[in-house]
Design a protein around this motif. Structure first.
Motif, PDB file in Angstrom:
ATOM      1  N   GLY A 453      58.140  32.543   9.328  1.00  0.00           N
ATOM      2  CA  GLY A 453      57.784  31.413   8.508  1.00  0.00           C
ATOM      3  C   GLY A 453      58.378  31.200   7.251  1.00  0.00           C
ATOM      4  N   HIS A 454      59.232  32.348   6.741  1.00  0.00           N
ATOM      5  CA  HIS A 454      59.581  32.387   5.388  1.00  0.00           C
ATOM      6  C   HIS A 454      61.116  31.727   5.486  1.00  0.00           C
ATOM      7  CE1 HIS A 454      56.182  34.143   3.731  1.00  0.00           C
ATOM      8  NE2 HIS A 454      56.212  35.154   4.882  1.00  0.00           N
ATOM      9  N   PHE A 455      61.896  31.006   4.603  1.00  0.00           N
ATOM     10  CA  PHE A 455      63.296  30.805   4.607  1.00  0.00           C
ATOM     11  C   PHE A 455      63.757  31.341   3.354  1.00  0.00           C
ATOM     12  CE2 PHE A 455      61.157  27.177   7.262  1.00  0.00           C
ATOM     13  CZ  PHE A 455      61.913  27.451   8.257  1.00  0.00           C
ATOM     14  N   GLU A 456      64.838  31.959   3.486  1.00  0.00           N
ATOM     15  CA  GLU A 456      65.551  32.456   2.530  1.00  0.00           C
ATOM     16  C   GLU A 456      67.150  31.952   2.618  1.00  0.00           C
ATOM     17  OE1 GLU A 456      64.426  34.149  -0.074  1.00  0.00           O
ATOM     18  OE2 GLU A 456      62.240  34.528   1.207  1.00  0.00           O
ATOM     19  N   ASP A 457      67.861  32.302   1.484  1.00  0.00           N
ATOM     20  CA  ASP A 457      69.264  31.824   1.373  1.00  0.00           C
ATOM     21  C   ASP A 457      70.097  32.926   1.479  1.00  0.00           C
ATOM     22  OD1 ASP A 457      68.919  29.052   1.164  1.00  0.00           O
ATOM     23  OD2 ASP A 457      68.803  29.054  -0.937  1.00  0.00           O
ATOM     24  N   SER A 458      69.628  33.937   2.050  1.00  0.00           N
ATOM     25  CA  SER A 458      70.428  35.284   2.132  1.00  0.00           C
ATOM     26  C   SER A 458      71.668  35.226   3.271  1.00  0.00           C
ATOM     27  CB  SER A 458      69.645  36.349   2.655  1.00  0.00           C
ATOM     28  OG  SER A 458      68.915  36.269   3.865  1.00  0.00           O
ATOM     29  N   GLY A 459      71.613  34.345   4.224  1.00  0.00           N
ATOM     30  CA  GLY A 459      72.584  34.158   5.065  1.00  0.00           C
ATOM     31  C   GLY A 459      72.296  34.956   6.564  1.00  0.00           C
ATOM     32  N   ASP A 460      71.029  35.309   6.829  1.00  0.00           N
ATOM     33  CA  ASP A 460      70.597  35.932   7.925  1.00  0.00           C
ATOM     34  C   ASP A 460      70.578  34.623   9.069  1.00  0.00           C
ATOM     35  OD1 ASP A 460      69.873  37.706   6.052  1.00  0.00           O
ATOM     36  OD2 ASP A 460      67.686  37.755   6.345  1.00  0.00           O
ATOM     37  N   ASP A 461      70.402  33.558   8.798  1.00  0.00           N
ATOM     38  CA  ASP A 461      70.347  32.445   9.826  1.00  0.00           C
ATOM     39  C   ASP A 461      71.640  32.372  10.493  1.00  0.00           C
ATOM     40  OD1 ASP A 461      67.657  32.478   9.472  1.00  0.00           O
ATOM     41  OD2 ASP A 461      67.947  30.395   8.257  1.00  0.00           O
ATOM     42  N   LEU A 462      72.927  33.095   9.871  1.00  0.00           N
ATOM     43  CA  LEU A 462      74.205  32.814  10.491  1.00  0.00           C
ATOM     44  C   LEU A 462      74.138  33.803  11.777  1.00  0.00           C
ATOM     45  CD1 LEU A 462      76.813  33.206   7.620  1.00  0.00           C
ATOM     46  CD2 LEU A 462      76.391  31.287   9.139  1.00  0.00           C
ATOM     47  N   LEU A 463      73.159  34.508  11.962  1.00  0.00           N
ATOM     48  CA  LEU A 463      73.059  35.737  13.113  1.00  0.00           C
ATOM     49  C   LEU A 463      72.249  35.017  14.090  1.00  0.00           C
ATOM     50  CD1 LEU A 463      71.812  38.816  11.260  1.00  0.00           C
ATOM     51  CD2 LEU A 463      74.255  38.224  11.711  1.00  0.00           C
ATOM     52  N   LEU A 464      71.556  33.981  13.988  1.00  0.00           N
ATOM     53  CA  LEU A 464      70.783  32.980  15.074  1.00  0.00           C
ATOM     54  C   LEU A 464      71.618  32.383  16.035  1.00  0.00           C
ATOM     55  CD1 LEU A 464      67.763  31.993  12.928  1.00  0.00           C
ATOM     56  CD2 LEU A 464      67.999  34.102  14.038  1.00  0.00           C
ATOM     57  N   ARG A 465      71.303  32.703  17.224  1.00  0.00           N
ATOM     58  CA  ARG A 465      71.795  31.538  18.255  1.00  0.00           C
ATOM     59  C   ARG A 465      71.132  30.539  18.428  1.00  0.00           C
ATOM     60  NH1 ARG A 465      75.434  34.203  21.511  1.00  0.00           N
ATOM     61  NH2 ARG A 465      75.593  36.334  21.442  1.00  0.00           N
ATOM     62  N   VAL A 466      71.880  29.082  18.402  1.00  0.00           N
ATOM     63  CA  VAL A 466      71.411  28.026  18.445  1.00  0.00           C
ATOM     64  C   VAL A 466      71.412  27.267  20.065  1.00  0.00           C
ATOM     65  CG1 VAL A 466      71.158  25.623  17.690  1.00  0.00           C
ATOM     66  CG2 VAL A 466      71.410  27.829  16.037  1.00  0.00           C
ATOM     67  N   PRO A 467      70.743  27.055  20.768  1.00  0.00           N
ATOM     68  CA  PRO A 467      70.701  26.655  22.050  1.00  0.00           C
ATOM     69  C   PRO A 467      71.170  24.894  22.044  1.00  0.00           C
ATOM     70  CG  PRO A 467      68.491  27.032  21.676  1.00  0.00           C
ATOM     71  CD  PRO A 467      69.200  27.350  20.650  1.00  0.00           C
ATOM     72  N   PRO A 468      72.480  24.449  22.656  1.00  0.00           N
ATOM     73  CA  PRO A 468      72.681  23.133  22.516  1.00  0.00           C
ATOM     74  C   PRO A 468      71.481  22.103  23.026  1.00  0.00           C
ATOM     75  CG  PRO A 468      74.484  24.394  23.436  1.00  0.00           C
ATOM     76  CD  PRO A 468      73.131  25.373  23.296  1.00  0.00           C
ATOM     77  N   LEU A 469      70.882  22.343  24.168  1.00  0.00           N
ATOM     78  CA  LEU A 469      70.047  21.514  24.893  1.00  0.00           C
ATOM     79  C   LEU A 469      68.728  21.310  23.859  1.00  0.00           C
ATOM     80  CD1 LEU A 469      69.914  22.688  28.591  1.00  0.00           C
ATOM     81  CD2 LEU A 469      71.068  20.710  27.624  1.00  0.00           C
ATOM     82  N   GLN A 470      68.473  22.261  23.215  1.00  0.00           N
ATOM     83  CA  GLN A 470      67.343  21.942  22.166  1.00  0.00           C
ATOM     84  C   GLN A 470      67.874  21.212  21.070  1.00  0.00           C
ATOM     85  OE1 GLN A 470      64.282  23.011  22.519  1.00  0.00           O
ATOM     86  NE2 GLN A 470      63.355  22.626  20.422  1.00  0.00           N
ATOM     87  N   CYS A 471      69.095  21.270  20.855  1.00  0.00           N
ATOM     88  CA  CYS A 471      69.751  20.386  19.586  1.00  0.00           C
ATOM     89  C   CYS A 471      69.471  19.005  20.063  1.00  0.00           C
ATOM     90  CB  CYS A 471      71.217  20.674  19.393  1.00  0.00           C
ATOM     91  SG  CYS A 471      71.350  22.518  18.556  1.00  0.00           S
ATOM     92  N   ILE A 472      69.992  18.835  21.367  1.00  0.00           N
ATOM     93  CA  ILE A 472      69.700  17.436  21.649  1.00  0.00           C
ATOM     94  C   ILE A 472      68.584  16.794  21.698  1.00  0.00           C
ATOM     95  CG2 ILE A 472      70.263  15.602  23.974  1.00  0.00           C
ATOM     96  CD1 ILE A 472      72.575  17.839  24.577  1.00  0.00           C
ATOM     97  N   ARG A 473      67.641  17.481  21.838  1.00  0.00           N
ATOM     98  CA  ARG A 473      66.116  16.974  21.857  1.00  0.00           C
ATOM     99  C   ARG A 473      65.744  16.772  20.161  1.00  0.00           C
ATOM    100  NH1 ARG A 473      65.366  20.762  26.195  1.00  0.00           N
ATOM    101  NH2 ARG A 473      64.841  22.500  24.724  1.00  0.00           N
ATOM    102  N   ASN A 474      66.283  17.638  19.366  1.00  0.00           N
ATOM    103  CA  ASN A 474      65.952  17.168  18.227  1.00  0.00           C
ATOM    104  C   ASN A 474      66.819  16.306  17.231  1.00  0.00           C
ATOM    105  OD1 ASN A 474      63.905  19.175  17.962  1.00  0.00           O
ATOM    106  ND2 ASN A 474      65.348  21.067  17.689  1.00  0.00           N
ATOM    107  N   ILE A 475      67.705  15.568  18.051  1.00  0.00           N
ATOM    108  CA  ILE A 475      68.442  14.617  17.168  1.00  0.00           C
ATOM    109  C   ILE A 475      67.560  13.597  16.500  1.00  0.00           C
ATOM    110  CG2 ILE A 475      69.894  12.503  17.567  1.00  0.00           C
ATOM    111  CD1 ILE A 475      71.564  14.229  19.273  1.00  0.00           C
TER     112      ILE A 475
END
Length: 484
Positions: A453-475
């Motif tokens: 639940g914590h967000f940082e600007d360290s750049g860790d999120d570059l390691l996360l995989r983002v599923p395309p179908l979930q992106c479509i649902r979040n438009i």
């Protein structure tokens, strides 16, 4: 989203699962365990303090670089009207404007690396010197190729060394007020007021050569004050300085940002460089054309801090979607039917305050996608896109301009095609931002689980995989885990 679901989308690009030991040791990943960060973590930026002096310095840099560059509109109008260099075509003069924009920005990865192996002050001083010499030499140019080198290539390199290297600094000083700080700094490019009205007056009285000399002295003075004020927090942030970075170039967000930047700049530069000549095409004088071009700078000074404030309230991507929607509506509804001076002035103010939102939110968006450590590397990729599209823009704008009917010198419909082009470019930029917004929302959903639940600007999120179908649902999603 459950922890088990999130874990499916986390790992390296080669599909190997992450392990605590390997990632903490891996230099390639630069992995940081967010939950183990100490309270004095350097990523917790001051959000003010001396940062406001840094904002002032960056504002002066923007005034002496992008503000001065916007002043090319009056030189372009002069060169086109007076046939200053014999045998030169309108395309030649447009290329000079493109070179001043692109010759340095395409070198952004090298500039970022140069900051890393030397220091920020050295690069700023180097750019300050090159820009001053280039504009001074342009005032003595007697042949077209000399103008290409001075007012085009060398001016562009000097401007880029100053403008590009300081953009990375603001995110180091601000977080919650990051876009507001960017908006105040970007308002400095409204210094085009000086370089449009002021240099037009000098040009009318003493000629364009003395206008260039006066511009060189003014820019050097402003940049000198900026150099004295700007300080980085590199020793705390320890940013990554690489020419190429695998994580950045394998990130989907990188390409959405680049496409957004390309379409925005194709519209922005085409509009900025041609407003003065557009006013002349309506039958008005060069001085009146410079006033309309100046209104763009007035709008930038007046509205860019407000755009930054909106960016902090809504998130930089969401705010830019709304603002660019306003811009392409304004172009179709106001620029195309403009037939009088008053409407041209009003259009200049409104579009000037909104069309350059890229300068307000670019650092904030890049930090959001790449993190503070790699924001310089990410911005370098973005500057390449800006440079290439900025080079093409004035050439496209001039090429789309139609010639007046035989026997006439003016025609109010000469700029209909460029206006349509600008409108569609801003419309396309909105589409790319909608995709980027959905991608960031989806990545934030995964980050909430992974980082507790914590967000940082360290750049860790570059390691996360983002599923395309979930992106479509979040438009079209409204309720967000974090401002986007």
């Amino acid at each position: 989203m459950s922890l088990a679901t999130a874990k499916k989308f986390i790992g390296l690009r080669n599909d190997k699962p992450m392990s605590d030991s390997s990632h903490m040791k891996s230099k390639e990943l630069d992995f940081v365990n967010v939950e183990s960060l100490p309270k004095d973590d350097p990523h917790q930026v001051p959000d003010g303090g001396y940062g406001w002096f840094v904002v002032l310095g960056c504002m002066l840099f923007n005034m002496s670089t992008w503000g001065a560059n916007s002043g090319y509109a009056i030189y372009l109008a002069h060169y086109l009207a007076d046939d200053t260099f014999q045998g030169a075509t309108k395309i030649d003069y447009a290329i000079i404007g493109g070179l001043s924009f692109a010759s340095g920005t395409v070198l952004a990865p090298l500039i970022n690396y140069l900051v890393g192996i030397t220091n920020l002050t050295f690069v700023l001083v180097l750019g300050w010197i090159i820009q001053f010499i280039a504009v001074m030499l342009a005032s003595w140019a007697t042949k077209l190729w000399q103008l290409f080198l001075t007012q085009g290539v060398f001016f562009g390199i000097g401007m880029a060394l100053v403008a590009l290297s300081n953009v990375n600094v603001l995110p180091q000083w601000f977080k919650r007020k990051r876009n507001l700080a960017g908006g105040i700094a970007a308002a400095g490019s409204g210094g085009g007021i000086i370089f449009n009205v002021g240099m037009q007056a000098v040009m009318n009285e003493y000629g364009y050569q003395w206008a260039l000399r006066a511009q060189a002295i003014i820019c050097a003075s402003l940049s000198f004050i900026g150099i004295c004020l700007v300080r980085s927090r590199n020793k705390h942030i320890k940013p990554v300085y690489r020419i190429l970075d695998k994580q950045v170039w394998s990130c989907f967000g990188t390409y959405m940002l680049m496409l957004w930047a390309i379409t925005t700049m194709l519209g922005y530069v085409t509009l900025m460089y041609n407003l003065a000549d557009f006013t002349r095409s309506l039958g008005y004088s060069a001085s009146q054309g410079s006033v309309v071009s100046t209104m763009v700078a007035v709008g930038a000074c007046s509205f860019r801090p407000l755009c930054g404030f909106i960016g902090d309230r809504l998130g930089p991507v969401s705010a830019t979607i709304l603002i660019h929607t306003f811009v392409f509506t304004l172009v179709f509804a106001m620029w195309i039917p403009t037939r009088n001076y008053a409407t041209a002035v009003a259009f200049g103010i409104l579009v000037g305050g909104t069309m350059g939102t890229v300068w307000v939110v670019m650092a904030g968006m890049a930090t959001r996608v790449f993190g503070l450590k790699k924001v310089g590397v990410g911005l370098a990729a973005l500057w390449i896109a800006i440079g290439v599209s900025g080079f093409c823009s004035p050439i496209i704008g001039i090429s789309l301009k139609s010639d007046p009917p035989n026997g006439t010198e003016t025609d109010p419909t000469q700029y209909v095609n460029p206006a349509i082009f600008v409108g569609f470019m801003y419309f396309a930029s909105v589409l790319f931002l909608v995709i980027l917004r959905a991608w960031l929302i989806t990545r934030d959903e995964i980050s909430v689980v992974v980082h507790g639940g914590h967000f940082e600007d360290s750049g860790d999120d570059l390691l996360l995989r983002v599923p395309p179908l979930q992106c479509i649902r979040n438009i079209c999603r409204i309720r967000l885990p974090r401002k986007v």
